[in-house]
Design a protein around this motif. Structure first.
Motif, PDB file in Angstrom:
ATOM      1  N   THR A  48       0.440  -1.063   0.247  1.00  0.00           N
ATOM      2  CA  THR A  48      -0.078  -0.156  -0.100  1.00  0.00           C
ATOM      3  C   THR A  48       0.833   0.717   0.400  1.00  0.00           C
ATOM      4  O   THR A  48       0.576   2.068  -0.630  1.00  0.00           O
ATOM      5  N   LEU A  49       2.083   0.867   0.598  1.00  0.00           N
ATOM      6  CA  LEU A  49       3.105   2.066   0.226  1.00  0.00           C
ATOM      7  C   LEU A  49       3.400   2.525  -0.751  1.00  0.00           C
ATOM      8  O   LEU A  49       3.388   3.732  -1.197  1.00  0.00           O
ATOM      9  N   MET A  50       3.701   1.759  -1.446  1.00  0.00           N
ATOM     10  CA  MET A  50       3.973   1.920  -2.734  1.00  0.00           C
ATOM     11  C   MET A  50       2.692   2.241  -3.908  1.00  0.00           C
ATOM     12  O   MET A  50       3.399   2.768  -4.614  1.00  0.00           O
ATOM     13  N   SER A  51       1.380   1.905  -3.085  1.00  0.00           N
ATOM     14  CA  SER A  51       0.892   2.284  -4.290  1.00  0.00           C
ATOM     15  C   SER A  51      -0.055   3.549  -3.995  1.00  0.00           C
ATOM     16  O   SER A  51      -0.118   5.169  -5.037  1.00  0.00           O
ATOM     17  N   VAL A  52       0.516   4.235  -2.619  1.00  0.00           N
ATOM     18  CA  VAL A  52      -0.160   5.345  -2.573  1.00  0.00           C
ATOM     19  C   VAL A  52       0.793   6.398  -3.311  1.00  0.00           C
ATOM     20  O   VAL A  52       0.290   7.110  -3.280  1.00  0.00           O
ATOM     21  N   ASN A  53       1.495   6.031  -3.415  1.00  0.00           N
ATOM     22  CA  ASN A  53       3.189   6.884  -3.709  1.00  0.00           C
ATOM     23  C   ASN A  53       3.594   6.665  -5.104  1.00  0.00           C
ATOM     24  O   ASN A  53       3.661   8.118  -6.043  1.00  0.00           O
ATOM     25  N   ALA A  54       2.453   6.218  -5.839  1.00  0.00           N
ATOM     26  CA  ALA A  54       2.338   6.099  -7.541  1.00  0.00           C
ATOM     27  C   ALA A  54       1.014   6.757  -7.802  1.00  0.00           C
ATOM     28  O   ALA A  54       1.146   7.169  -8.547  1.00  0.00           O
ATOM     29  N   ALA A  55      -0.360   6.247  -6.984  1.00  0.00           N
ATOM     30  CA  ALA A  55      -1.272   6.780  -7.034  1.00  0.00           C
ATOM     31  C   ALA A  55      -1.190   8.776  -7.141  1.00  0.00           C
ATOM     32  O   ALA A  55      -0.651   9.175  -6.801  1.00  0.00           O
ATOM     33  N   PRO A  56      -2.019   8.641  -7.745  1.00  0.00           N
ATOM     34  CA  PRO A  56      -2.685  10.004  -8.909  1.00  0.00           C
ATOM     35  C   PRO A  56      -2.947  11.260  -6.920  1.00  0.00           C
ATOM     36  O   PRO A  56      -3.909  11.016  -6.229  1.00  0.00           O
ATOM     37  N   ASN A  57      -2.340  12.543  -6.515  1.00  0.00           N
ATOM     38  CA  ASN A  57      -2.117  13.278  -5.401  1.00  0.00           C
ATOM     39  C   ASN A  57      -2.494  12.437  -4.459  1.00  0.00           C
ATOM     40  O   ASN A  57      -2.614  12.622  -3.181  1.00  0.00           O
TER      41      ASN A  57
END
Lengths: 112, 134, 498
Positions: free
Chosen positions: C46-55
């Protein structure tokens, strides 16, 4: 307006019982009164003037319903309150078995 | 008082309990599954089913009812219902207000009823057990 | 997506543990360790996904309706930072408790309650609705009340009762605050509340709600003057419960909720920041002063927790980017160090049979797997370079000076010295043979306990590396950005719905 005020007076009575009484059972009852008061306050907030109960029947025109969201919130809060009360009463029973008294000023084996 | 509740109540009460138990359970299930149209739902149905179980315990005394509804049975029911509830949530709500109309109210009913019955046992069997209440 | 797994995995484990309650204990242990390990891996994903997500925001819709009519689970930088911390600590506590809880008869009950508590904490961290936050907070709190009373000795029951009473009063205050907030804004979604408050400005209702929330969440966070329950609860609870309570529950239920509500929803006004600074300074001083005369090692650690939480709240009140960085690093560092300290104190109690400081002696010589982790974590909390706590306190002191509060920096430095002073006595007892009773019979070591402590010690030692630019950008900067953004949290969430 007066109903909200009375609701908060009920909350204060519960708070007074929970902090100033010496008997364990009275403390537990005080917390119960506090929970009642908060749930009641929540439901009172949802009242709309000239509203009726929020059930959508198929053949009635929807004119003015009270807010259903606080009712759902109060339902959940009542169940949470049930869990807390259950645990407090179970603890009180066990404490009476060990200490032999209900007086909270004497249940003081944990010193500072 | 203790001696009385060990052996249960009189013969009339036991007979009436045996006759009306099925109706109480049926009423509880009815209220559970009609929760989305009328007042009711999982919680209310669960409370009524719990009343049926408490009725059994009051009428037949502690040992007889605990032989019927042992701790193992109760635990099995509660855990299965809870896992079923999780499964119902995991599948997601199919864009309807109350989602899966069969699994969720049923599991709520079982969880609430078993929970209330366990509470009743734990707070009533107090001086003899060293189990904590859940 | 992966977000609902944070709730499903611990709940599922709790229920399956009840189902296989009388089965082999090793099966339950393996299941618990497997669940916490997968939770930690999902947190990293989830850490990686949050950094890759828009905003930098992830939104998961639980129903078919969009928020604000429907419920959603929202993960942003601050949430994922806390999620990684919480699940990391939970993993090691689970490994530890598979060995430690053998002396209590019903280990399945412990696991069920432990995972219920973990589900509640994870739920607080991913909730996007203020009432959802309250429900999950109650789940975690009630499980914690039960866990503190787990051994059902006399003083455990008394401690749990006092904790339960204080916690219930705090929860009633929070619920009353939610009621007033709902009456004012007519929505329960946190982003919706933020928008309504921004539109209506500061009114007297908001002041009342702020006070109620400060009282309620301040008690959950063990801020002074609401810190009294922590000493009771810690000294009697079993060691893994104390580790979870002090390391994780206080941060997630108290500090995270305060940060989310007062920064993202209400908007950090000058009054709120001043109140936070005042409460922080009070906690630091009271915690440090009360820790001096303690003879019980776990009570000393409990008052030390109160003091360190004061540091975090002080930094939140100063409210500059550097201060937020210091607060977050201190949260991470204190979680892992204090949990490790409680785990080692449990191991010391198990090996030596006592918790009084003047009877413990020579732990490093006799049980190095317990002694060295205790030493490293104590050094980290005292703020000795190059451990993580030093960097955290240094950043906080710099932030106080930089924002024009040199007196606060002085107080923070003084409390740091006091921390070193009151840790001195237990640590000399750990290191050297200064105790009176040098011939205590030691029990056999347990491999699960030692593994957990040594691994967590390794994490404590490499913790300062999260300040390196590469890791910091992934891990902490998102959380600092969330705190700095303040009320534009609402715009980000509404933007992510479309």
């Amino acid at each position: 307006m007066i109903t909200y005020f009375l609701c908060l007076v009920l909350f204060s009575i519960g708070l007074f019982c929970a902090v100033r009484k010496r008997n364990i059972i009275k403390i537990i009852i005080g917390i119960g009164i506090m929970e009642y008061a908060v749930n009641l306050f929540f439901i009172l907030i949802g009242y709309r003037a000239q509203g009726r109960s929020p059930i959508l029947a198929r053949d009635q025109a929807i004119t003015n319903i009270v807010d259903p969201l606080p009712q759902a919130v109060a339902l959940t809060a009542i169940v949470i309150g049930l869990a807390v009360m259950l645990m407090l009463v179970a603890l009180a029973i066990r404490i009476y078995e060990r200490y032999g008294t209900f007086d909270i000023t004497k249940i003081n084996r944990l010193k500072e | 008082m203790n001696h009385q509740s060990e052996k249960g109540m009189t013969f009339i009460v036991k007979t009436v309990t045996k006759l009306t138990l099925g109706f109480i359970l049926l009423y509880g299930i009815y209220i559970t599954f009609n929760g989305h149209d009328a007042p009711g739902g999982g919680f209310a149905g669960g409370v009524i089913v719990a009343l049926a179980l408490v009725h059994v315990m009051l009428a037949f005394g502690k040992e007889a009812s605990l032989k019927l509804l042992s701790a193992r049975t109760l635990r099995l029911f509660m855990a299965t219902a809870a896992i079923l509830f999780l499964y119902g949530i995991f599948k997601g709500y199919p864009k309807a207000i109350f989602g899966n109309e069969f699994i969720l109210p049923l599991s709520e009913m079982i969880i609430v009823s078993v929970g209330l019955f366990v509470i009743f046992i734990a707070l009533v069997l107090v001086p003899k057990s060293d189990k904590r209440s859940e | 997506m992966m977000i609902p797994f944070f709730l499903i995995l611990p709940l599922g484990n709790a229920f399956v543990t009840v189902l296989i309650a009388k089965a082999d204990e090793r099966l339950q242990d393996l299941f618990a360790i497997f669940t916490t390990l997968s939770l930690f891996i999902i947190a990293l994903f989830t850490l990686m996904s949050v950094n890759a997500a828009p905003n930098h925001l992830l939104l998961y819709r639980t129903t078919g309706f969009l928020p604000p009519e429907g419920l959603a689970l929202v993960v942003d930088g601050l949430s994922v930072f806390m999620l990684v911390t919480v699940n990391l600590v939970a993993l090691f506590v689970a490994i530890y408790s598979s060995g430690y809880m053998k002396k209590y008869t019903d280990k399945w009950k412990f696991y069920a309650l432990f995972f219920l508590m973990l589900a509640g904490i994870n739920g607080v961290l991913v909730a996007s609705d203020i009432f959802n936050l309250y429900v999950f907070m109650e789940i975690a709190a009630i499980s914690a009340y039960f866990l503190v009373a787990f051994g059902t000795e006399a003083d455990e029951l008394e401690a749990s009762f006092k904790y339960a009473i204080m916690g219930s009063v705090a929860s009633c205050f929070i619920l009353l605050g939610i009621a007033f907030l709902y009456a004012h804004t007519s929505t329960l979604n946190m982003a919706g509340i933020a928008r309504a408050i921004a539109a209506s400005g500061a009114t007297r209702v908001l002041q009342l709600v702020s006070v109620l929330f400060l009282m309620g969440f301040g008690l959950k966070a063990a801020l002074a003057p609401f810190h009294a329950w922590l000493a009771y609860a810690h000294s009697s609870a079993p060691a893994p419960v104390s580790a979870m309570l002090s390391g994780v529950l206080i941060k997630a239920l108290g500090i995270y909720a305060i940060a989310r509500i007062f920064f993202s929803i209400f908007g950090a006004s000058v009054q709120i920041c001043q109140i936070l600074i005042a409460l922080g300074v009070l906690s630091m001083i009271i915690g440090a002063v009360l820790a001096f005369g303690q003879t019980d090692i776990k009570r000393l650690f409990a008052y030390s927790t109160v003091s360190q939480i004061g540091y975090v709240v002080l930094a939140l009140g100063v409210a500059t980017p550097l201060a937020f960085l210091g607060a977050l690093v201190h949260i991470f560092n204190h979680s892992i160090s204090k949990s490790l300290l409680f785990l080692t104190s449990g191991s010391i109690e198990r090996l030596m049979g006592t918790r009084q400081i003047d009877k413990i002696s020579g732990v490093i010589r006799r049980a190095p797997a317990t002694g060295y982790p205790a030493l490293f974590s104590a050094l980290s909390i005292c703020g000795v370079p190059p451990m993580g706590g030093f960097w955290a306190k240094l950043i906080i002191i710099f932030a106080c000076v930089q924002s024009g509060h040199p007196i606060l920096a002085l107080i923070a430095a003084l409390v740091g010295v006091m921390t070193l002073a009151y840790y001195f006595k237990p640590m000399t007892c750990v290191l050297f043979d200064v105790g009176t009773d040098a011939s205590i019979v030691m029990k056999k070591a347990c491999i699960a306990i030692n593994t957990a402590m040594v691994s967590l010690a390794v994490v404590v030692v490499i913790a300062p590396f999260i300040l390196m630019p590469g890791i910091r950008k992934i891990f902490i900067d998102g959380a600092v950005a969330v705190l700095m953004n303040g009320t534009s949290y609402a715009n980000i969430v509404f933007g992510a719905i479309r």
